[in-house]
Design a protein around this motif. Structure first.
Motif, PDB file in Angstrom:
ATOM      1  N   UNK A 212      11.390  -1.878   6.290  1.00  0.00           N
ATOM      2  CA  UNK A 212      11.355  -1.146   5.024  1.00  0.00           C
ATOM      3  C   UNK A 212      10.288  -0.053   5.041  1.00  0.00           C
ATOM      4  N   UNK A 213       9.208  -0.301   5.773  1.00  0.00           N
ATOM      5  CA  UNK A 213       8.183   0.744   5.891  1.00  0.00           C
ATOM      6  C   UNK A 213       8.763   1.945   6.646  1.00  0.00           C
TER       7      UNK A 213
ATOM      8  N   UNK B   5      10.716   4.528  -8.522  1.00  0.00           N
ATOM      9  CA  UNK B   5      11.804   3.669  -8.048  1.00  0.00           C
ATOM     10  C   UNK B   5      11.495   3.184  -6.632  1.00  0.00           C
ATOM     11  N   UNK B   6      11.117   4.120  -5.766  1.00  0.00           N
ATOM     12  CA  UNK B   6      10.802   3.728  -4.387  1.00  0.00           C
ATOM     13  C   UNK B   6       9.663   2.704  -4.387  1.00  0.00           C
ATOM     14  N   UNK B   7       8.605   2.992  -5.146  1.00  0.00           N
ATOM     15  CA  UNK B   7       7.433   2.109  -5.163  1.00  0.00           C
ATOM     16  C   UNK B   7       7.772   0.725  -5.691  1.00  0.00           C
ATOM     17  N   UNK B   8       8.459   0.662  -6.824  1.00  0.00           N
ATOM     18  CA  UNK B   8       8.748  -0.641  -7.427  1.00  0.00           C
ATOM     19  C   UNK B   8       9.714  -1.456  -6.571  1.00  0.00           C
ATOM     20  N   UNK B   9      10.683  -0.770  -5.947  1.00  0.00           N
ATOM     21  CA  UNK B   9      11.622  -1.485  -5.077  1.00  0.00           C
ATOM     22  C   UNK B   9      10.870  -2.085  -3.881  1.00  0.00           C
ATOM     23  N   UNK B  10       9.968  -1.308  -3.283  1.00  0.00           N
ATOM     24  CA  UNK B  10       9.196  -1.823  -2.149  1.00  0.00           C
ATOM     25  C   UNK B  10       8.388  -3.053  -2.541  1.00  0.00           C
TER      26      UNK B  10
ATOM     27  N   UNK C 143       0.834  -1.205   0.000  1.00  0.00           N
ATOM     28  CA  UNK C 143       0.000   0.000   0.000  1.00  0.00           C
ATOM     29  C   UNK C 143       0.868   1.254   0.000  1.00  0.00           C
ATOM     30  N   UNK C 144       2.005   1.160   0.681  1.00  0.00           N
ATOM     31  CA  UNK C 144       2.936   2.288   0.715  1.00  0.00           C
ATOM     32  C   UNK C 144       3.402   2.624  -0.706  1.00  0.00           C
ATOM     33  N   UNK C 145       3.752   1.575  -1.454  1.00  0.00           N
ATOM     34  CA  UNK C 145       4.173   1.780  -2.846  1.00  0.00           C
ATOM     35  C   UNK C 145       3.039   2.399  -3.653  1.00  0.00           C
TER      36      UNK C 145
END
Ligand code: ADP
Ligand code: MG
Lengths: 286, 234
Positions: A152-153, A195-200, A22-24
């Motif tokens: 990671x969150x 980038x942040x979203x896909x990595x998460x 959900x964060x991503x």
């Protein structure tokens, strides 16, 4: 009481994974106003990375698979943002939404062709270690899911709220043209957010893989639930995504335990409808 | 410093600006006054790159701004403070100020820069950790100007900083604008409050339906009967 603690633990584990997805979703929604369902396909790719790392290098390398997953996540973020979403920046949000669904189908189809469409299990060494913490019983793998997802969150929270990059992302999410007047490039910021979203999401795929079956379509249900969480927590809200994920995980597990396990998914969607009726803006207003 | 030459700007097919020629020299406050809808905001947006233009020319220190993106122009030293300030309401006062450094050439001595802003706006210092959405209209405007100061811009474009303010706040903001100039700033000030704008500026342009109809020393315009009738409500 012991049972309750067990269900709570199960709920928090499921919820921490929903929270990471959900964060991503919420970060990308914040900057593009598009729910990027293609993240479901990227989540499956994360699981495949873990599968092949374990198959080729051995079960001992399971956690190492986070490294290639992060690198691949960065590349796929840049490529999908450039090719699929950037051409649609000025189009209505519905166009981005349809593109996201289309991209999901392409990814799922590609994985089915590339990795053959069967379901398989990952031999994570942590699946067989059973921990007994007082009344609570869980595998080491599930503890790893909980701890890593929360770590990671927290790291993401730090990035978004404490670093200049995160502040740029929040500024551009709030007002693109004023952000430009501040010297912030909306393109660069959107790429960073992807980038942040896909990595998460890749990391979530690696973590969840041993506790689930790995297959090309494994991401659809989790990413749909992640979107529920995003709506629940308030579209674009970072704390809302984390809290919303935990609430959904707990709600599902309590519902399954105390009402009926047949309707587990029904509880998520039911919870979603109830929350939207009471709090149409989600838990955290944007 | 900044030069607009025979600039024409269109929204689709409708022409918003006609042959606009305006210049601001280093160290000046230049006022751009005009009624609602005259095209004042459009002038500022054309300079800062928020709306495209092709017919005419805009130069900053003899360098053309043609085709440059807004974020690039911001980094060249033009700080556009939009109508109502355009502050980020979901970020704190301090975060808004920090974002202001992005357009600047360096981010060192951050604390010193905060202090410089806080010296001019003690009210912001008290509220430094609050979400900016909780600020009053006047405080937002102060934050917007303070945020622009963080990048040490060559030129400030202020879009109606006193819009909707009490007379007391108008006077306060006018003092602030003069103080920014005293500290070496150059300002193109858009205002509907013509009296205030003419009082603190050295030169002024009057904009009517997308055309410059009067220009000259602010002192002289302040004596002009037509302008007094049209904009000063006397
Ligand atoms: N985005 C837009 N699209 C079409 N017309 C616009 C747009 N923005 C402004 N205009 C028109 O351009 C003219 C000048 O507007 P503006 O520059 O905002 O005036 P001012 O700032 O002096 O009140 C007005 O007639 C306005 O209706
Ligand atoms: Mg205006």
């Amino acid at each position: 009481m012991a049972e309750f603690l067990q269900y709570t633990t199960n709920g928090l584990i499921a919820g921490s994974s929903y929270g990471l997805l959900a964060l991503a979703m919420t970060l990308i929604y914040g900057i593009l106003s598009v729910p990027n369902f293609a993240l479901g396909g990227i989540y499956a790719l994360g699981a495949f990375v873990a599968f092949y790392v374990v198959q080729w290098m051995g079960p001992g390398y399971y956690l190492f698979s986070i490294v290639p997953a992060v690198l691949i996540g960065m590349i796929i973020a840049i490529v999908t943002e450039r090719l699929v979403f950037r051409p649609l920046y000025d189009a209505p949000h519905a166009a981005g939404f349809i593109a996201a669904l289309g991209l999901y189908s392409i990814l799922e189809g590609s994985w089915a062709i590339l990795f053959d469409p069967t379901w398989r299990k990952i031999a994570s060494p942590y699946n067989d270690i059973v921990l007994q913490l007082g009344p609570i019983c869980l595998t080491m793998q599930r503890l790893i899911i909980l701890v890593f997802c929360l770590l990671f969150a927290l790291a993401t929270y730090y990035l978004v709220y404490r670093t200049l990059t995160g502040k740029k992302i929040r500024a551009a999410s709030e007002n693109k043209s004023v952000a430009q007047l501040m010297g912030i490039s909306p393109f660069t910021t959107t790429t960073m957010t992807f980038i942040v979203g896909c990595v998460l999401v890749m990391i979530a795929g690696v973590l969840d893989a041993p506790a689930a079956l790995v297959g090309a379509s494994m991401g659809l249900t989790p990413i749909t639930k992640a979107f529920i969480v995003v709506a629940l927590g308030g579209l674009g809200s970072v704390p809302g995504a984390i809290m919303g994920g935990l609430i959904l995980g707990l709600g599902e597990n309590y519902g399954a335990a105390y009402i009926s396990s047949m309707y587990k998914d029904l509880f998520s969607y039911g919870l979603f409808i109830v929350v939207l009726l009471i709090l149409p803006n989600g838990l955290y207003r944007r | 410093m900044i030069n607009l030459q025979e600039l024409n700007v269109y929204y689709g097919k409708s022409q918003a600006l006609h042959d606009i020629s305006i210049s601001v020299r280093s160290g000046e406050i230049v006022a751009l006054i005009g009624a609602n809808g005259a095209g004042k905001t459009t002038v500022l947006k054309a300079i800062s790159g928020l709306i495209p233009w092709s017919d005419g020319e805009i130069t900053l220190n003899d360098q053309s701004l043609r085709g440059k993106k807004a974020e690039r122009i911001a980094k060249m030293g033009i700080a556009h403070v939009p109508e109502r300030g355009g502050i980020f309401g979901k970020m704190t006062v301090l975060e808004n100020l920090e974002i202001g450094t992005v357009a600047g050439s360096q981010r060192k001595d951050l604390e010193q820069r905060f202090d410089k802003v806080f010296k001019l706006f003690p009210r912001l210092k008290e509220r430094r950790s609050q979400l900016s959405s909780q600020l009053s209209g006047g405080e937002r405007q102060m934050l917007a100007i303070g945020r622009a100061m963080m990048s040490d811009p060559q030129l400030y474009l202020l879009d109606e900083p006193t819009l909707g303010m009490s007379p007391l706040m108008v006077r306060h903001l006018a003092n602030i604008v003069e103080e920014v100039r005293n500290q070496g700033g150059t300002i193109l000030l858009v205002e509907q409050n013509a009296r205030m704008a003419l009082k603190i500026s050295q030169r002024a342009y009057v904009l009517e339906i997308g055309r410059v109809t009067r220009q000259g020393a602010s002192e002289e315009l302040l004596q002009d009967e037509k302008i007094i009738k049209a904009y000063l409500g006397l």
